[in-house]
Design a protein around this motif. Structure first.
Motif: not given
Length: 132
Positions: A5-7, A36-37, A77-81
């Motif tokens: 998964p990608a975050l 990723y940031a 993307l599977d989520g975003l913080v």
């Protein structure tokens, strides 16, 4: 091929220390994600947690927020913080609104503060199934 998964990790200046603390607290779980940031956030997380491979994008105000938005729209993307500083003036407030809107439209989990991020990263559902 194994699904990872990608975050995305994004933090305003006053919240970068919080993002580093979040990454340190969840380094084992985050190691299972493609991370990723935006520029400085990615540099700070990489420095604090060298075993986490973080793909750094541009700085938020220089287009990094848009790069994250494009990844959301493309289903990558599977989520975003996104640790937002609510007490500082935000010259790129429209970017915050755009990322929030995209996360809602594409129905991906999004955490805007540490408490929510802690709950989100602990969920077995985060990144449990391949993106469609």
């Amino acid at each position: 091929m194994t699904f990872r998964p990608a975050l995305a990790l994004v933090a305003h200046d006053a919240k970068k220390d919080d993002m580093v603390a979040f990454a340190r607290a969840h380094v084992d779980r985050l190691a299972g994600f493609d991370l990723y940031a935006t520029g400085t956030t990615g540099a700070r997380v990489s420095e604090a947690c060298p075993r986490l491979p973080v793909t750094r994008l541009k700085s938020g105000p220089l287009g990094g927020d848009q790069q994250i938005g494009a990844m959301i729209a493309e289903g990558r993307l599977d989520g975003l913080v996104f640790f937002v500083d609510p007490l500082s003036p935000m010259p790129h407030d429209v970017d915050v609104k755009a990322l929030t809107r995209l996360a809602l439209v594409y129905d991906i989990p999004m955490a805007l503060n540490r408490c929510t991020a802690d709950m989100m990263i602990g969920s077995p559902r985060l990144g449990a199934a391949p993106r469609s």
